[in-house]
Structure formats: structure tokens, C-alpha cells
Write a protein that holds these residues in place. Structure first.
Motif, mmCIF file in Angstrom:
data_model
loop_
_atom_site.group_PDB
_atom_site.id
_atom_site.type_symbol
_atom_site.label_atom_id
_atom_site.label_comp_id
_atom_site.label_asym_id
_atom_site.label_seq_id
_atom_site.Cartn_x
_atom_site.Cartn_y
_atom_site.Cartn_z
ATOM 1 N N ARG A 252 0.901 -1.394 0.190
ATOM 2 C CA ARG A 252 -0.243 0.149 0.336
ATOM 3 C C ARG A 252 1.036 1.032 -0.163
ATOM 4 O O ARG A 252 1.463 1.240 0.728
ATOM 5 C CB ARG A 252 -0.975 -0.057 1.193
ATOM 6 C CG ARG A 252 -1.637 1.324 1.502
ATOM 7 C CD ARG A 252 -3.197 1.190 2.369
ATOM 8 N NE ARG A 252 -3.825 2.682 2.331
ATOM 9 C CZ ARG A 252 -4.865 2.860 2.689
ATOM 10 N NH1 ARG A 252 -5.250 1.459 3.488
ATOM 11 N NH2 ARG A 252 -5.202 3.911 2.987
ATOM 12 N N ASP A 254 0.994 5.253 -0.384
ATOM 13 C CA ASP A 254 0.676 6.994 -0.164
ATOM 14 C C ASP A 254 1.277 7.836 -0.709
ATOM 15 O O ASP A 254 1.924 8.334 0.453
ATOM 16 C CB ASP A 254 0.102 6.914 1.090
ATOM 17 C CG ASP A 254 -1.342 5.522 1.284
ATOM 18 O OD1 ASP A 254 -1.999 5.965 0.215
ATOM 19 O OD2 ASP A 254 -1.627 5.526 2.691
ATOM 20 N N ARG A 280 -1.961 -1.221 -4.034
ATOM 21 C CA ARG A 280 -3.144 0.004 -3.800
ATOM 22 C C ARG A 280 -2.305 0.910 -3.776
ATOM 23 O O ARG A 280 -1.280 1.334 -2.966
ATOM 24 C CB ARG A 280 -3.356 -0.922 -2.748
ATOM 25 C CG ARG A 280 -5.134 0.503 -2.278
ATOM 26 C CD ARG A 280 -5.365 0.504 -1.218
ATOM 27 N NE ARG A 280 -6.334 1.743 -0.739
ATOM 28 C CZ ARG A 280 -7.505 1.689 -0.192
ATOM 29 N NH1 ARG A 280 -7.407 0.714 0.946
ATOM 30 N NH2 ARG A 280 -7.867 2.529 0.415
ATOM 31 N N GLU A 282 -2.103 5.636 -3.562
ATOM 32 C CA GLU A 282 -3.001 6.506 -3.989
ATOM 33 C C GLU A 282 -2.117 7.413 -3.925
ATOM 34 O O GLU A 282 -1.217 7.930 -3.154
ATOM 35 C CB GLU A 282 -3.665 6.937 -2.743
ATOM 36 C CG GLU A 282 -4.849 5.634 -2.445
ATOM 37 C CD GLU A 282 -5.877 5.867 -1.408
ATOM 38 O OE1 GLU A 282 -6.001 6.576 -0.563
ATOM 39 O OE2 GLU A 282 -6.377 4.457 -0.403
ATOM 40 N N ARG A 310 -4.936 -1.662 -7.950
ATOM 41 C CA ARG A 310 -5.788 -0.580 -7.230
ATOM 42 C C ARG A 310 -5.169 0.911 -6.800
ATOM 43 O O ARG A 310 -4.479 0.553 -6.146
ATOM 44 C CB ARG A 310 -6.605 -1.623 -5.519
ATOM 45 C CG ARG A 310 -6.997 -2.067 -6.213
ATOM 46 C CD ARG A 310 -8.582 -2.367 -4.621
ATOM 47 N NE ARG A 310 -9.322 -1.462 -4.513
ATOM 48 C CZ ARG A 310 -9.680 -0.974 -3.380
ATOM 49 N NH1 ARG A 310 -9.564 -1.125 -2.005
ATOM 50 N NH2 ARG A 310 -11.317 -0.194 -3.016
ATOM 51 N N ALA A 311 -5.957 1.748 -8.252
ATOM 52 C CA ALA A 311 -4.922 2.678 -8.464
ATOM 53 C C ALA A 311 -6.164 4.408 -7.879
ATOM 54 O O ALA A 311 -7.998 4.037 -8.321
ATOM 55 C CB ALA A 311 -4.735 3.406 -9.325
ATOM 56 N N ASP A 312 -6.369 4.685 -6.969
ATOM 57 C CA ASP A 312 -6.700 6.452 -6.832
ATOM 58 C C ASP A 312 -6.072 7.185 -6.863
ATOM 59 O O ASP A 312 -5.312 7.916 -6.119
ATOM 60 C CB ASP A 312 -7.194 6.766 -5.531
ATOM 61 C CG ASP A 312 -8.246 7.539 -5.305
ATOM 62 O OD1 ASP A 312 -8.151 8.375 -5.812
ATOM 63 O OD2 ASP A 312 -8.853 7.237 -4.057
ATOM 64 N N SER A 314 -7.498 10.452 -7.143
ATOM 65 C CA SER A 314 -8.784 11.056 -7.122
ATOM 66 C C SER A 314 -7.999 12.443 -5.922
ATOM 67 O O SER A 314 -8.395 13.371 -6.780
ATOM 68 C CB SER A 314 -9.989 10.485 -6.205
ATOM 69 O OG SER A 314 -9.985 10.141 -5.157
ATOM 70 N N ARG A 357 -12.126 17.452 -8.787
ATOM 71 C CA ARG A 357 -11.331 15.700 -9.379
ATOM 72 C C ARG A 357 -11.628 14.835 -10.574
ATOM 73 O O ARG A 357 -10.937 14.926 -11.575
ATOM 74 C CB ARG A 357 -12.229 14.619 -8.187
ATOM 75 C CG ARG A 357 -11.658 12.997 -8.180
ATOM 76 C CD ARG A 357 -11.410 11.831 -7.510
ATOM 77 N NE ARG A 357 -13.245 12.236 -7.036
ATOM 78 C CZ ARG A 357 -13.695 12.458 -5.825
ATOM 79 N NH1 ARG A 357 -12.599 13.375 -4.888
ATOM 80 N NH2 ARG A 357 -15.387 13.174 -5.684
#
Length: 408
Positions: A252, A254, A280, A282, A310-312, A314, A357
Motif C-alpha cells: 500500500r 500513499d 494499492r 493513492e 487498485r489505483a486512486d 482522485s 476531481r
């Protein structure tokens, strides 16, 4: 002397609904493959037994096929398997275990312990004090009876339980079923094999969590191991070796993007991932349009290499530079007004986060369109045909640029 493998929390039947169906299918299959790997390790290490400390299944309602496949995966090790129901597969009156019995798929070398008590392994002079969960959540310590339970003289005393050791774990875990932190000492145990915490963890010299055999969440608590435990004689301290058995490693990240080199660094980290990684990521902060598009492309390329992603993005504000505008052909006219408006939606102090966004996504769509249109423009130029710039608005600027051409 006795040597056994300690494992737990297989969670067979986990659905992985947060991923795409094809990704989830591979992750679910890995849980079976790793059980087979544990069986092979037990055979190769001449283990006397394999102890499974609860949560073999994720749900009571897994299909009959899943149940059959699990017991088939045990075949590489023909020695004793001792399986304990946990909170996910508690020994209810009607449970996944009673279904397995009716399906007649539990082989003679597999012992499912549905009631509290002692299981004797006479061949290696070991008494297993077993505390299966008979309901999902309990508020009494199911291992309390260990203290007063007698076992044959000269036998190793090994506890097998599923729950939370009080005052030890810093993060919440699957169940509240309490276990006294002093149980190994008060019950005169040579070793206490625990399940419920999904990372392998030493509580004290004689008390260990094995952790899940195959990582199943974005938490850095050392999952993906089985424990190889050797007891030389009753009363002697155990020798414990963590054996890597898991197939996938979950990460993960961030990230905060502030300058172009942040994108370069993240792209390099993405490039290092491969088929045994689950990610993941972000990203937030601010980036020029060229950098943001390059990051998007890098993530999509990574998606094709890793097992699941999983990518974010936003939280990433996309703020086009003068070079970005030139590449888009948006230095004047209607398109320039559109880009200015999209940028303004992200910079306004009172901007709606969802609107900001969407503005960032729209700018990335423009960048992508530009990148996809460039080959068509080149073909038209080579064919001697004039290209109408109004026929296709520019779309993507940054991915085709050399790295050094990006603006700060």
C-alpha cells in the motif's frame, strides 16, 4: 523430539470483491496453491504433524467444490493434520465441518477438533490441548481449561487455539475471543499455537501466531509464513523458524506529488513490481499535465504486470503548464478557455472536491486524446494529406514527451 508446522487463517473461500473478477480469481486460487505448498514443506521437512489454528474457511457457506478442493490440497503430506475451527468457521451444530463430513472428503490422517479436549499423538509423545471455537464470538477465555487438564507423563504439552491475546496486539483483529497472555506459563505448555492475527508474531518464547499463509489485506504485519516448530524435550524452549510460503506480497503506497522528480521516483518503484505483487496506490498533491498523464500511463502499464492493482489518483490536482498548453494547442481560443476553467475548478479555495476531481480527470482525458491522435496526424503528414486540427481536438500531451521535456 517433535517437529511440526504451525499455520492458521487460510480463509479458504475469500472473495476479494475489491478487485476485478480475473484478479480476484487468481488471489482465491493462490490460497489453495499455498496450502499445497505447506503440505509439500511438511513432507520435505519430515514433520510429525501440521497444526492449523483456526479459520481454515472464510465462510460457513463456501461451496461443496471449495470444501473438496481444500482437502484435496492436503494430499502432499500424509502425516497428521490437526484442524481447529476458528471464528469464521466455528464448530456450530451445522457448519462447514459437518458438511465436509457428509461429503466424505476428510481423509483418515486429518483430525478436525470440534470439541474442547486433548488429542494425543502417541507416535511423537505429544498431547495437544485444543480449544476450538463453537461460536463466532465468545467473551470467555476458551483456553482456561488448559491449566487444569492433565496429560500423560513425559508427553509434550502443546496448546492450539484461536483468538486475541489480551494487551499484546496493537491493531484490531478478526475476533474478540480473549486468550490470557500468561496461558503458556499457567498451563505449563511447551508451545501455544495461535490463530486469528494475520501476521506471524512472537508473543513470548512459547506463544506464537502463525499468521495467514497467503496475504489477504494491505497491512504490513508479516503474513505469508508457516512456522516450523521443534521441541527437543518436555519443558525445553521451542525452536521456531518462519518459513516463507506465500505467493503474493501486498503493498500500500500513499504518495504526495509536489515536483516532477516525485513522479520519476514513483514510476521507478512501479517498474520494479512484477507478477507476485498486489498494489494499492493513492496519489495526491499537484502535478503538471504531462507528469500526471505519464503517471497514469505508468500505472496502467504496471497493471498489466502485477497480479492485482487498485489505483486512486482522485487527490491529485492537475495544473497544466505553458508547455502543456502548447502541446494541447490550447494557448488561445475555445480550448484555452476550457483548460483554464478546468484548472480554475481545482484551484478555487471553495471548490467542491468531487468537481475538482472531475476537472483533473477531464484534463487527463484531453492529454490522452492528444497522445492517441498523434499517430494519425503523422500518417496524414506522411501521406501528403493536410490534417484538419478541428476534426479531432488535442487530448494527451505528456506521455509522448521525453522525460527531460517536462516542465517543473
Amino acid at each position: 523430539m517433535i517437529r511440526f508446522l504451525h499455520t492458521a487463517d487460510w480463509q479458504i473461500g475469500t472473495q476479494f470483491g475489491q478487485f476485478e473478477p480475473d484478479e480476484a480469481a487468481h488471489l482465491a486460487q493462490a490460497r489453495f496453491d499455498t496450502v499445497r505448498r505447506i503440505a509439500a514443506e511438511a513432507a520435505a521437512r519430515n514433520a510429525d504433524a501440521v497444526l492449523v489454528a483456526g479459520d481454515v474457511f472464510d465462510l460457513q457457506t463456501v461451496s461443496d467444490t471449495v470444501i473438496r478442493r481444500l482437502f484435496a490440497a492436503l494430499q502432499p503430506f500424509s502425516g497428521p493434520w490437526i484442524m481447529l475451527p476458528g471464528n469464521h468457521d466455528a464448530a456450530l451444530v451445522e457448519s462447514v465441518w459437518t458438511r465436509a463430513q457428509r461429503l466424505n472428503c476428510i481423509t483418515p490422517n486429518v483430525r478436525v477438533v470440534l470439541e474442547p479436549g486433548v488429542v494425543l499423538l502417541d507416535a511423537c509423545r505429544c498431547a495437544l490441548l485444543c480449544a476450538p471455537l463453537t461460536q463466532r464470538i465468545t467473551y470467555d477465555d476458551t483456553t482456561a481449561f488448559f491449566d487444569t487438564t492433565e496429560t500423560p507423563p513425559g508427553y509434550h504439552r502443546v496448546g492450539l487455539a484461536h483468538g486475541s491475546v489480551g494487551g499484546i496486539l496493537q491493531e484490531s483483529i478478526d475476533s474478540s475471543n480473549p486468550i490470557a497472555p500468561t496461558r503458556a506459563a499457567s498451563a505449563r505448555l511447551d508451545y501455544l499455537a495461535l490463530g486469528d492475527w494475520h501476521g506471524h508474531l512472537r508473543v513470548d518464547e512459547r506463544t506464537w501466531y502463525a499468521g495467514t499463509h497467503e496475504q489477504d489485506r494491505f497491512r504490513a504485519n508479516e503474513p505469508g509464513f508457516a512456522l516450523d516448530v521443534t521441541l527437543s524435550e518436555p519443558g525445553a524452549p521451542p525452536r521456531v523458524e518462519a518459513v516463507r510460503v506465500g505467493q503474493y506480497q501486498w503493498h500500500r503506497w500513499d504518495e504526495t506529488i509536489s515536483v516532477p522528480t516525485d513522479v520519476d521516483t514513483l514510476e521507478a518503484r512501479l517498474a520494479a513490481l512484477g507478477a507476485h505483487d498486489v498494489l494499492r496506490v493513492e496519489a495526491g498533491g499537484t502535478a503538471a499535465l504531462a507528469d500526471a498523464e505519464a503517471l497514469r500511463v505508468a500505472i496502467e502499464e504496471t497493471r498489466a504486470r502485477v497480479r492485482a492493482l487498485r489505483a486512486d489518483l482522485s487527490g491529485l490536482h492537475v495544473l497544466p503548464t505553458a508547455d502543456d498548453l502548447a502541446e494541447l494547442g490550447a494557448q488561445s481560443g475555445y480550448l484555452a478557455k476550457v483548460v483554464a476553467r478546468l484548472r480554475g475548478l481545482q484551484e478555487e479555495a471553495q471548490a467542491d472536491p468531487q468537481q475538482a476531481r472531475r476537472a483533473a480527470e477531464a484534463l487527463l482525458l484531453l492529454a490522452r486524446f492528444q497522445r492517441e491522435q498523434r499517430p494519425a496526424q503523422q500518417r496524414d503528414s506522411q501521406a501528403g494529406q493536410p490534417h484538419d486540427p478541428q476534426a479531432a481536438q488535442p487530448h494527451d500531451s505528456s506521455a509522448a514527451q521525453p522525460r527531460g521535456a517536462r516542465s517543473a
